[in-house]
Enzyme design. Structure first.
Site, PDB file in Angstrom:
ATOM      1  N   LYS A  85       0.076 -26.988  13.809  1.00  0.00           N
ATOM      2  CA  LYS A  85      -1.039 -26.050  13.906  1.00  0.00           C
ATOM      3  C   LYS A  85      -1.429 -25.630  12.490  1.00  0.00           C
ATOM      4  O   LYS A  85      -0.538 -25.331  11.675  1.00  0.00           O
ATOM      5  CB  LYS A  85      -0.628 -24.808  14.713  1.00  0.00           C
ATOM      6  CG  LYS A  85      -0.268 -25.144  16.162  1.00  0.00           C
ATOM      7  CD  LYS A  85       0.388 -23.987  16.893  1.00  0.00           C
ATOM      8  CE  LYS A  85       0.767 -24.440  18.304  1.00  0.00           C
ATOM      9  NZ  LYS A  85       1.571 -23.457  19.031  1.00  0.00           N
ATOM     10  N   ILE A 110      -3.852 -29.273  23.998  1.00  0.00           N
ATOM     11  CA  ILE A 110      -4.033 -29.820  22.659  1.00  0.00           C
ATOM     12  C   ILE A 110      -4.155 -31.321  22.755  1.00  0.00           C
ATOM     13  O   ILE A 110      -3.587 -31.945  23.644  1.00  0.00           O
ATOM     14  CB  ILE A 110      -2.866 -29.458  21.705  1.00  0.00           C
ATOM     15  CG1 ILE A 110      -1.589 -29.191  22.486  1.00  0.00           C
ATOM     16  CG2 ILE A 110      -3.217 -28.279  20.856  1.00  0.00           C
ATOM     17  CD1 ILE A 110      -0.459 -28.758  21.596  1.00  0.00           C
ATOM     18  N   LYS A 135       7.299 -29.554  20.673  1.00  0.00           N
ATOM     19  CA  LYS A 135       6.490 -29.602  21.887  1.00  0.00           C
ATOM     20  C   LYS A 135       7.458 -29.604  23.064  1.00  0.00           C
ATOM     21  O   LYS A 135       8.098 -30.605  23.366  1.00  0.00           O
ATOM     22  CB  LYS A 135       5.596 -30.833  21.921  1.00  0.00           C
ATOM     23  CG  LYS A 135       4.664 -30.809  23.122  1.00  0.00           C
ATOM     24  CD  LYS A 135       3.524 -31.795  22.994  1.00  0.00           C
ATOM     25  CE  LYS A 135       2.439 -31.543  24.022  1.00  0.00           C
ATOM     26  NZ  LYS A 135       2.911 -31.580  25.393  1.00  0.00           N
ATOM     27  N   ARG A 188      -0.951 -22.031  34.019  1.00  0.00           N
ATOM     28  CA  ARG A 188      -2.156 -22.441  33.323  1.00  0.00           C
ATOM     29  C   ARG A 188      -3.278 -22.781  34.298  1.00  0.00           C
ATOM     30  O   ARG A 188      -4.441 -22.467  34.047  1.00  0.00           O
ATOM     31  CB  ARG A 188      -1.823 -23.655  32.454  1.00  0.00           C
ATOM     32  CG  ARG A 188      -2.982 -24.239  31.722  1.00  0.00           C
ATOM     33  CD  ARG A 188      -2.474 -25.146  30.608  1.00  0.00           C
ATOM     34  NE  ARG A 188      -3.583 -25.793  29.948  1.00  0.00           N
ATOM     35  CZ  ARG A 188      -4.107 -26.942  30.343  1.00  0.00           C
ATOM     36  NH1 ARG A 188      -3.634 -27.549  31.408  1.00  0.00           N
ATOM     37  NH2 ARG A 188      -5.121 -27.473  29.690  1.00  0.00           N
TER      38      ARG A 188
HETATM   39  S1  IVH Z   1      -0.022 -24.678  21.763  1.00  0.00           S
HETATM   40  C1  IVH Z   1      -4.382 -24.054  21.733  1.00  0.00           C
HETATM   41  N1  IVH Z   1       2.466 -25.175  21.249  1.00  0.00           N
HETATM   42  O1  IVH Z   1       1.642 -28.573  25.554  1.00  0.00           O
HETATM   43  C2  IVH Z   1      -3.015 -24.596  21.748  1.00  0.00           C
HETATM   44  N2  IVH Z   1       1.585 -25.969  23.295  1.00  0.00           N
HETATM   45  O2  IVH Z   1      -1.620 -29.380  25.787  1.00  0.00           O
HETATM   46  C3  IVH Z   1      -2.327 -24.302  23.002  1.00  0.00           C
HETATM   47  N3  IVH Z   1       3.244 -27.129  24.698  1.00  0.00           N
HETATM   48  O3  IVH Z   1       0.952 -27.659  28.472  1.00  0.00           O
HETATM   49  C4  IVH Z   1      -1.005 -24.913  23.166  1.00  0.00           C
HETATM   50  N4  IVH Z   1       4.933 -26.905  23.333  1.00  0.00           N
HETATM   51  O4  IVH Z   1       2.378 -25.782  27.439  1.00  0.00           O
HETATM   52  C5  IVH Z   1       1.471 -25.327  22.119  1.00  0.00           C
HETATM   53  N5  IVH Z   1       4.692 -25.523  20.644  1.00  0.00           N
HETATM   54  C6  IVH Z   1       3.689 -25.660  21.523  1.00  0.00           C
HETATM   55  C7  IVH Z   1       3.871 -26.329  22.747  1.00  0.00           C
HETATM   56  C8  IVH Z   1       2.787 -26.461  23.605  1.00  0.00           C
HETATM   57  C9  IVH Z   1       4.546 -27.377  24.492  1.00  0.00           C
HETATM   58  C10 IVH Z   1       2.505 -27.561  25.900  1.00  0.00           C
HETATM   59  C11 IVH Z   1       1.645 -26.521  26.517  1.00  0.00           C
HETATM   60  C12 IVH Z   1       0.565 -27.303  27.188  1.00  0.00           C
HETATM   61  C13 IVH Z   1       0.489 -28.524  26.357  1.00  0.00           C
HETATM   62  C14 IVH Z   1      -0.709 -28.440  25.447  1.00  0.00           C
END
Ligand code: IVH
Length: 689
Positions: free
Chosen positions: A306, A94, A132, A153
Site C-alpha cells: 500500500k 484490491i 495478505k 463484505r
Molecule cells: S486491504 C482498499 N490488506 O484481500 C484495500 N486486504 O481484495 C482493501 N486481504 O478480501 C483491502 N489481507 O479481506 C487488505 N493486508 C490486507 C489484506 C487484505 C487480506 C483481503 C481482503 C479482501 C481482499 C482484497
C-alpha cells in the site's frame, strides 16, 4: 466488603458497579495479552476466578450487564437470517499482481510512479508492506470505543450483520483501549490458524460433522453460522489492516501510523509488516515473507503493498472498485484443482501400501505435480475421493503433495467408491496377498522376504545379530547388493561368491572373504533364531523362542493353524493371524525351503507344548549389572527353567533381579512391592528347583 450484599448504607450498588468495572478492565487486559499479544499474563485458574466473580456480580445486579462485558461475548438466540448492513464506506477489493516473481513488485511501483507523475530522478515511493491473510474480510464498527456492529463484505456495498458471531472472537476487543474516537470502523480479516483448523476438523470428524477443506472455508463457514453458540466454539482469529468510516479522529499521515494506532487501541495487527522504499524494497519484502510462509501459523496467499502516505493514496484514487494505491502480490498457489485419473499404490519398506493419486499434471506450489498421496483407506473414505473426481491438490513447501478433497459439485454421476483391497488384493510389486488388520489404517503386503519393496529391510533384519547374526552385512552393503540385483532373497546370500562381492564399492577381497565366512557360520543356527530372522510381523525374539520351544520343529510350526498357535504363551489372536498369514504365503514357504536346501540348519526336536519348568509362568525383569552373570546368561538360566524375562516392570512381574546401578525399574518394583532379588537370590531360586 462483599459487593453482592447490601450493607444497609445504600452504597452496595455503587460498590458492585465499581468492582464490575475493575474486573471488566482486568479481564480485557488479560484477553489482550493472551489473544492479541500472545503473551499470557495470568494462570487460567486465576482468570476463571475473575470471570466467575464478574458473572456473580452481574447476576446479582443485572443492570450492570453491559454489552462490552467479557461475560457477554456469547449470547443471544440463533438468528433466522442475517440483517443487511450498508457500508458507509464501501469495502473495496484490491487488484492482484499475477506475476509472482519480483518483477510483479517492479510493475506495481512503475504504475504508481507513472500515476503520480514522478520522474526517474524523483525519490523512491514509501510503501507499507503487509501480509495478505487468507480468511474473510470483516468490518468492525466501534462507537465511543464500544463494538456495536460487525459486518461481512458482501458485495462491497452491503454486507451481513454478523455481530453476534464476531463478538465471540476473543482477539477482537469489545471495547477499545485508550482514548477512542466517536466512530471508528476497523477493517480486517477473520481467519483460522492452521493448528486450530486441524483441531477443529478432528473434532468435527469425531462428531460426524462436516470436514472443512481449508482454514479459509472453515473461518467463513463459522462466521456465517446463524447460531452464535456454534461460532463461539470455532477458534477464530483476527488481524486489522485498515479503516472504514471514521469520525472525530485526526487521521495520521501514513498507513503505517494507522496500523500503529489500531494496535494501540488494542486491536491485533500482524507483526509481519514493514515500511519499505521503492520497488526493490517491495521485492525484498515479497522474498523475505515467501521464505517465512511455511513457518507462519496461518495461511497467506501473498503480500499486500500500500502506498504509505494517505495524501498520496487520495491522489491516486480508484479505478472501478480497486484502489490504484494498493496491490496484492501473490505467491505460487499451494492448492490447485485437477483431475484424479487413477489411484495406484506404493509399497514401503515395511510392506505398507500407500494409495497414490495419479493426477492430470497441474502446476501447484511452484512445481508440476502428477502424483499425490492419499495416505490410506481411512483417509480416502473420510474425504470421499473417487477416481474420475476433480480434486483439490495441495503442495506446501517441501511437503509431499496431497489430495485435500474432491470438488463434489464437479462430480458426474456416482462413481464407485475406491476400495484398496478390492483393487489390490495382491501386492503390485511381488504378487503376495495384501491384508489389513482389523484396527489398522494401513494395508500391508505379506510378501516379507520375497517382496522387492521390502527386501532391504528384510535382509537387514535377517542378518541382524539376534537373528542369523551375519557380521559385516550392514546398510550400505545391503543397498549395493539389492540395487545391483545380486541379492533378491536371503537365499541369494548363501550363493554369493568372492568375485561378485569383491567388485562392489569399498569391498576388497579381504572383506569379501570375511563376509563369506560370516555367512557360512550363520548356516548353523537355532530354530528360534531362524523363526525370528524370517521377520514375521509381531514376532519378536521372545515370541520366536516360545514358538520354537512349543513346536520343536519348523514343519509343525508351518502347519499350525491360528488355534494351535494361540496355545503358545504370549501368542494372542493378532500374532497368531500374522504367523498363519506368513506361512500361508507360498513365496515365503518357498524361500524357507530354499534356505534349508542351501544348508541352513538347526537342531530339531519334538513338539514340547508349553514347557513345565520350575519357573514356568513366572515373569522376571532384569535391571542393572549383576556381579558375575551377564544379562544374556541370567536370561538363559531363567528361561531354561521355563521362566520368562520381560523388558519392563508391571504388576504382573513376579521377580525383579537387580544389580549395580539399577535405575527406574528398581524404583518401580519397590513402589509396586514386588519381590526383588540380587544375583545370589536368583541363584538360590534357580537351585531350589
Ligand atoms: S486491504 C482498499 N490488506 O484481500 C484495500 N486486504 O481484495 C482493501 N486481504 O478480501 C483491502 N489481507 O479481506 C487488505 N493486508 C490486507 C489484506 C487484505 C487480506 C483481503 C481482503 C479482501 C481482499 C482484497
Amino acid at each position: 466488603m462483599d459487593p453482592l450484599n447490601d450493607n444497609g448504607h445504600g452504597d452496595a450498588a455503587a460498590e458492585a458497579a465499581a468492582r464490575a468495572a475493575a474486573l471488566r478492565a482486568e479481564i480485557a487486559r488479560h484477553d489482550h495479552a493472551y489473544y492479541v499479544l500472545d503473551a499470557p499474563t495470568l494462570p487460567d485458574a486465576e482468570y476463571d476466578r475473575l470471570f466467575r466473580e464478574l458473572q456473580a456480580i452481574e447476576k446479582a445486579h443485572p443492570a450492570l450487564r453491559s454489552a462490552d462485558s467479557p461475560t457477554q461475548r456469547v449470547g443471544g438466540k440463533p438468528l433466522a437470517q442475517f440483517a443487511a448492513v450498508r457500508h458507509r464506506v464501501p469495502m473495496l477489493s484490491i487488484s492482484t499482481e499475477t506475476d509472482t516473481e519480483a518483477s510483479g513488485a517492479f510493475a506495481f511501483d512503475a504504475r504508481v510512479r507513472r500515476a503520480l507523475g514522478l520522474k526517474e530522478e524523483d525519490a523512491a515511493v514509501a510503501y507499507a508492506a503487509e501480509l495478505k491473510f487468507d480468511g474473510l474480510a470483516i468490518s468492525l464498527r466501534y462507537e465511543d470505543g464500544v463494538l456495536v456492529q460487525a459486518a461481512t463484505r458482501g458485495d462491497g456495498e452491503t454486507g451481513e450483520d454478523v455481530t453476534a458471531n464476531v463478538r465471540t472472537v476473543k482477539a477482537i476487543p469489545l471495547r477499545l483501549r485508550g482514548e477512542a474516537p466517536p466512530v471508528l470502523e476497523v477493517r480486517g480479516e477473520i481467519y483460522l490458524r492452521r493448528d486450530d483448523f486441524e483441531r477443529l476438523n478432528a473434532r468435527q470428524a469425531e462428531a460426524g460433522e462436516k470436514i472443512f477443506v481449508n482454514p479459509r472455508n472453515a473461518a467463513a463457514g463459522s462466521i456465517r453460522q446463524l447460531d452464535p453458540g456454534i461460532a463461539a466454539r470455532r477458534p477464530l482469529s483476527f488481524f486489522a489492516y485498515g479503516l472504514g468510516d471514521v469520525a472525530g479522529w485526526a487521521l495520521p499521515a501514513t498507513h503505517t501510523e494507522v496500523l500503529d494506532a489500531l494496535a494501540a487501541f488494542g486491536l491485533p495487527v500482524c507483526e509481519h509488516r514493514a515500511q519499505v522504499r521503492g520497488a526493490a524494497g517491495l521485492a525484498a519484502f515479497h522474498e523475505r515473507i515467501g521464505a517465512l510462509r511455511e513457518t507462519l501459523p496461518f495461511d497467506i496467499d501473498g503480500v499486500v503493498y500500500k502506498v504509505d502516505a494517505l495524501d498520496l493514496q487520495q491522489r491516486l484514487g480508484f479505478v472501478t472498485r480497486e484502489p490504484r494505491w494498493a496491490v496484492a502480490h501473490k505467491y505460487p498457489a499451494q492448492e490447485a484443482v485437477t483431475l484424479l485419473r487413477d489411484i495406484e499404490v506404493q509399497v514401503g519398506r515395511t510392506g505398507a501400501l500407500t494409495p497414490v493419486a495419479r493426477l492430470e499434471p497441474v502446476f501447484v506450489g511452484g512445481v508440476t505435480v502428477t502424483n499425490a498421496t492419499l495416505h490410506n483407506q481411512d483417509e480416502i473414505d473420510r474425504k470421499d475421493v473417487r477416481i474420475g473426481d476433480w480434486v483439490i491438490v495441495r503442495r506446501a513447501g517441501d511437503v509431499i503433495p496431497e489430495v485435500v478433497a474432491p470438488v463434489l459439485e464437479r462430480r458426474s454421476g456416482e462413481p464407485p467408491r475406491f476400495v484398496l483391497l478390492d483393487k489390490f488384493p495382491t501386492c503390485p510389486v511381488c504378487g503376495s496377498h495384501v491384508v489389513r488388520g482389523e484396527d489398522e489404517a494401513v494395508a500391508r503386503c505379506t510378501g516379507g522376504l520375497f517382496c522387492p519393496a521390502q527386501r532391504k529391510q528384510a535382509l537387514l533384519h535377517f542378518a541382524s545379530r539376534r537373528a542369523m547374526d551375519i557380521e559385516g552385512l550392514g546398510d550400505k552393503l545391503v543397498d549395493q547388493l539389492v540395487d545391483a540385483a545380486i541379492v533378491k532373497t536371503p537365499v541369494d546370500l548363501y550363493r554369493l561368491g568372492v568375485l561378485a562381492l569383491a567388485n562392489l564399492e569399498r569391498m576388497g577381497e579381504k572383506s569379501a572373504q570375511n563376509l563369506l565366512m560370516a555367512i557360512e557360520k550363520s548356516r548353523s543356527t537355532t530354530l528360534a533364531r531362524f523363526i525370528f530372522a524370517l521377520g514375521i510381523r509381531n514376532v519378536g525374539e521372545a515370541t520366536a523362542r516360545e514358538l520354537a520351544r512349543h513346536f520343536g520343529n519348523l514343519d509343525a510350526l508351518v502347519a499350525a493353524d491360528a488355534d494351535a498357535l494361540q496355545q503358545v504363551p504370549d501368542v494372542g489372536p493378532i500374532v497368531a493371524q500374522c504367523i498363519a498369514e506368513f506361512f500361508a504365503e507360498p513365496h515365503n514357504r518357498e524361500v524357507i525351503e530354499q534356505l534349508r536346501a542351501a544348508g541352513v540348519h538347526w537342531a530339531e526336536g519334538e513338539p514340547q507344548g508349553t514347557v513345565a519348568g520350575a519357573l514356568a509362568g513366572k515373569t522376571f525383569v532384569l535391571t542393572g549389572t549383576l556381579p558375575t552373570l551377564s544379562r544374556d546368561e541370567a536370561k538363559a538360566l531363567i528361561e531354561a527353567q521355563g521362566g520368562k524375562v520381560a523388558g519392563s516392570v508391571s504388576k504382573k512381574t513376579h521377580y525383579v533381579v537387580a544389580g549395580a546401578e539399577a535405575g527406574s525399574k528398581l524404583e518401580k518394583a519397590q513402589a509396586l512391592g514386588l519381590a526383588i532379588l540380587d544375583e545370589d537370590g536368583l541363584r538360590a531360586l534357580l537351585n531350589e528347583t
